[in-house]
Design a protein around this motif. Structure first.
Motif, PDB file in Angstrom:
ATOM      1  N   GLN A 299      79.505  35.055  32.281  1.00  0.00           N
ATOM      2  CA  GLN A 299      80.792  34.427  32.572  1.00  0.00           C
ATOM      3  C   GLN A 299      80.829  33.892  33.994  1.00  0.00           C
ATOM      4  N   VAL A 300      81.572  32.806  34.155  1.00  0.00           N
ATOM      5  CA  VAL A 300      81.737  32.199  35.473  1.00  0.00           C
ATOM      6  C   VAL A 300      83.183  31.738  35.606  1.00  0.00           C
ATOM      7  N   GLU A 301      83.734  31.913  36.802  1.00  0.00           N
ATOM      8  CA  GLU A 301      85.092  31.454  37.058  1.00  0.00           C
ATOM      9  C   GLU A 301      85.054  30.111  37.764  1.00  0.00           C
ATOM     10  N   ILE A 302      85.770  29.158  37.211  1.00  0.00           N
ATOM     11  CA  ILE A 302      85.906  27.845  37.830  1.00  0.00           C
ATOM     12  C   ILE A 302      87.379  27.649  38.155  1.00  0.00           C
ATOM     13  N   ARG A 303      87.666  27.467  39.439  1.00  0.00           N
ATOM     14  CA  ARG A 303      89.071  27.306  39.847  1.00  0.00           C
ATOM     15  C   ARG A 303      89.735  26.183  39.065  1.00  0.00           C
ATOM     16  N   GLY A 304      90.905  26.485  38.561  1.00  0.00           N
ATOM     17  CA  GLY A 304      91.664  25.506  37.791  1.00  0.00           C
ATOM     18  C   GLY A 304      91.244  25.426  36.332  1.00  0.00           C
ATOM     19  N   GLN A 305      90.159  26.106  35.961  1.00  0.00           N
ATOM     20  CA  GLN A 305      89.677  26.101  34.577  1.00  0.00           C
ATOM     21  C   GLN A 305      89.677  27.494  33.967  1.00  0.00           C
ATOM     22  N   GLY A 306      89.592  28.514  34.812  1.00  0.00           N
ATOM     23  CA  GLY A 306      89.582  29.892  34.338  1.00  0.00           C
ATOM     24  C   GLY A 306      88.173  30.427  34.173  1.00  0.00           C
ATOM     25  N   ILE A 307      88.066  31.469  33.343  1.00  0.00           N
ATOM     26  CA  ILE A 307      86.777  32.114  33.089  1.00  0.00           C
ATOM     27  C   ILE A 307      86.116  31.391  31.919  1.00  0.00           C
ATOM     28  N   LEU A 308      84.896  30.905  32.142  1.00  0.00           N
ATOM     29  CA  LEU A 308      84.170  30.159  31.116  1.00  0.00           C
ATOM     30  C   LEU A 308      82.834  30.825  30.834  1.00  0.00           C
ATOM     31  N   SER A 309      82.284  30.511  29.687  1.00  0.00           N
ATOM     32  CA  SER A 309      80.971  31.007  29.311  1.00  0.00           C
ATOM     33  C   SER A 309      79.900  30.083  29.875  1.00  0.00           C
ATOM     34  N   ALA A 310      78.923  30.665  30.572  1.00  0.00           N
ATOM     35  CA  ALA A 310      77.810  29.871  31.100  1.00  0.00           C
ATOM     36  C   ALA A 310      77.056  29.210  29.956  1.00  0.00           C
ATOM     37  N   GLN A 311      76.959  29.888  28.833  1.00  0.00           N
ATOM     38  CA  GLN A 311      76.269  29.326  27.665  1.00  0.00           C
ATOM     39  C   GLN A 311      77.027  28.105  27.143  1.00  0.00           C
ATOM     40  N   ASP A 312      78.364  28.183  27.087  1.00  0.00           N
ATOM     41  CA  ASP A 312      79.155  27.029  26.641  1.00  0.00           C
ATOM     42  C   ASP A 312      78.991  25.836  27.571  1.00  0.00           C
ATOM     43  N   LEU A 313      78.686  26.104  28.830  1.00  0.00           N
ATOM     44  CA  LEU A 313      78.467  25.028  29.797  1.00  0.00           C
ATOM     45  C   LEU A 313      77.055  24.450  29.684  1.00  0.00           C
ATOM     46  N   GLY A 314      76.244  25.008  28.786  1.00  0.00           N
ATOM     47  CA  GLY A 314      74.896  24.501  28.558  1.00  0.00           C
ATOM     48  C   GLY A 314      73.872  25.019  29.552  1.00  0.00           C
ATOM     49  N   LEU A 315      74.176  26.125  30.207  1.00  0.00           N
ATOM     50  CA  LEU A 315      73.271  26.663  31.221  1.00  0.00           C
ATOM     51  C   LEU A 315      72.303  27.674  30.622  1.00  0.00           C
ATOM     52  N   ALA A 316      71.073  27.637  31.098  1.00  0.00           N
ATOM     53  CA  ALA A 316      70.128  28.701  30.776  1.00  0.00           C
ATOM     54  C   ALA A 316      70.630  29.957  31.480  1.00  0.00           C
ATOM     55  N   ILE A 317      70.408  31.111  30.876  1.00  0.00           N
ATOM     56  CA  ILE A 317      70.890  32.373  31.437  1.00  0.00           C
ATOM     57  C   ILE A 317      69.712  33.333  31.580  1.00  0.00           C
ATOM     58  N   ARG A 318      69.658  34.002  32.715  1.00  0.00           N
ATOM     59  CA  ARG A 318      68.657  35.049  32.949  1.00  0.00           C
ATOM     60  C   ARG A 318      69.391  36.372  33.121  1.00  0.00           C
ATOM     61  N   PRO A 319      68.854  37.456  32.604  1.00  0.00           N
ATOM     62  CA  PRO A 319      69.534  38.748  32.739  1.00  0.00           C
ATOM     63  C   PRO A 319      69.451  39.333  34.147  1.00  0.00           C
ATOM     64  N   GLU A 320      68.459  38.905  34.935  1.00  0.00           N
ATOM     65  CA  GLU A 320      68.319  39.385  36.297  1.00  0.00           C
ATOM     66  C   GLU A 320      67.397  38.450  37.069  1.00  0.00           C
ATOM     67  N   ALA A 321      67.357  38.657  38.387  1.00  0.00           N
ATOM     68  CA  ALA A 321      66.507  37.821  39.241  1.00  0.00           C
ATOM     69  C   ALA A 321      66.008  38.627  40.416  1.00  0.00           C
ATOM     70  N   ILE A 322      64.779  38.350  40.824  1.00  0.00           N
ATOM     71  CA  ILE A 322      64.266  38.887  42.084  1.00  0.00           C
ATOM     72  C   ILE A 322      64.716  37.923  43.169  1.00  0.00           C
ATOM     73  N   VAL A 323      65.534  38.412  44.078  1.00  0.00           N
ATOM     74  CA  VAL A 323      66.151  37.559  45.093  1.00  0.00           C
ATOM     75  C   VAL A 323      65.132  37.212  46.179  1.00  0.00           C
ATOM     76  N   GLY A 324      64.945  35.912  46.359  1.00  0.00           N
ATOM     77  CA  GLY A 324      64.032  35.417  47.381  1.00  0.00           C
ATOM     78  C   GLY A 324      64.734  34.679  48.503  1.00  0.00           C
ATOM     79  N   LEU A 325      66.043  34.401  48.307  1.00  0.00           N
ATOM     80  CA  LEU A 325      66.805  33.661  49.311  1.00  0.00           C
ATOM     81  C   LEU A 325      68.271  34.065  49.224  1.00  0.00           C
ATOM     82  N   ALA A 326      68.852  34.366  50.380  1.00  0.00           N
ATOM     83  CA  ALA A 326      70.290  34.626  50.470  1.00  0.00           C
ATOM     84  C   ALA A 326      70.927  33.421  51.146  1.00  0.00           C
ATOM     85  N   ILE A 327      72.025  32.967  50.575  1.00  0.00           N
ATOM     86  CA  ILE A 327      72.760  31.840  51.148  1.00  0.00           C
ATOM     87  C   ILE A 327      74.140  32.328  51.549  1.00  0.00           C
TER      88      ILE A 327
END
Length: 146
Positions: A67-95
């Motif tokens: 799930q992802v929150e988009i201001r003015g749109q609410g909580i949306l499904s990343a899958q519905d947005l057509g995004l690939a999803i990973r269950p976890e990530a090894i963090v190599g960069l902090a922004i």
């Protein structure tokens, strides 16, 4: 496990942890990166981090998987947005998203998360509004390659 107010995506094989105050654009930047051809969405809003074999591993909080929150749109499904999803990530960069930064800043110090040092990039509002964030993030990732 500690939970950070952040977002996390993957570009190629590199996990990217996006931090910043509420309303700074963490989710928006995460969606832009996850929508890239080699991008994938991991987590938004609450990112659970743990040390594993000397690396920082990030995953979504169980209540917010996919799930992802988009201001003015609410909580949306990343899958519905057509995004690939990973269950976890090894963090190599902090922004870190900030309102302003000096015109010619010194290179940022690494982020320290769970006693691990992670390369860090600071992006101010002007850079993000100009659409330069993805370009600068890819440049930072290339600098890490041997």
């Amino acid at each position: 496990m500690p939970s950070l107010h952040a977002a996390c995506v993957v570009l190629g094989e590199s996990g990217i942890l996006i931090r910043g105050p509420s309303g700074s654009g963490k989710s928006s930047l995460a969606l832009l990166l996850a929508a890239e051809r080699d991008g994938a969405f991991v987590a938004d809003d609450r990112v659970v981090c743990e040390r594993r074999a000397g690396t920082l591993v990030a995953r979504p909080h169980d209540a917010l998987v996919g799930q992802v929150e988009i201001r003015g749109q609410g909580i949306l499904s990343a899958q519905d947005l057509g995004l690939a999803i990973r269950p976890e990530a090894i963090v190599g960069l902090a922004i870190d998203l900030v309102a302003e930064s000096p015109r010619l800043p010194e290179p940022p110090e690494d982020a320290e998360i769970l006693d691990l040092r992670i390369p860090r990039l600071v992006l101010d509002r002007g850079v993000r509004r100009a659409g330069l964030a993805p370009l600068l993030i890819r440049a930072a990732l290339r600098k890490q390659k041997p």
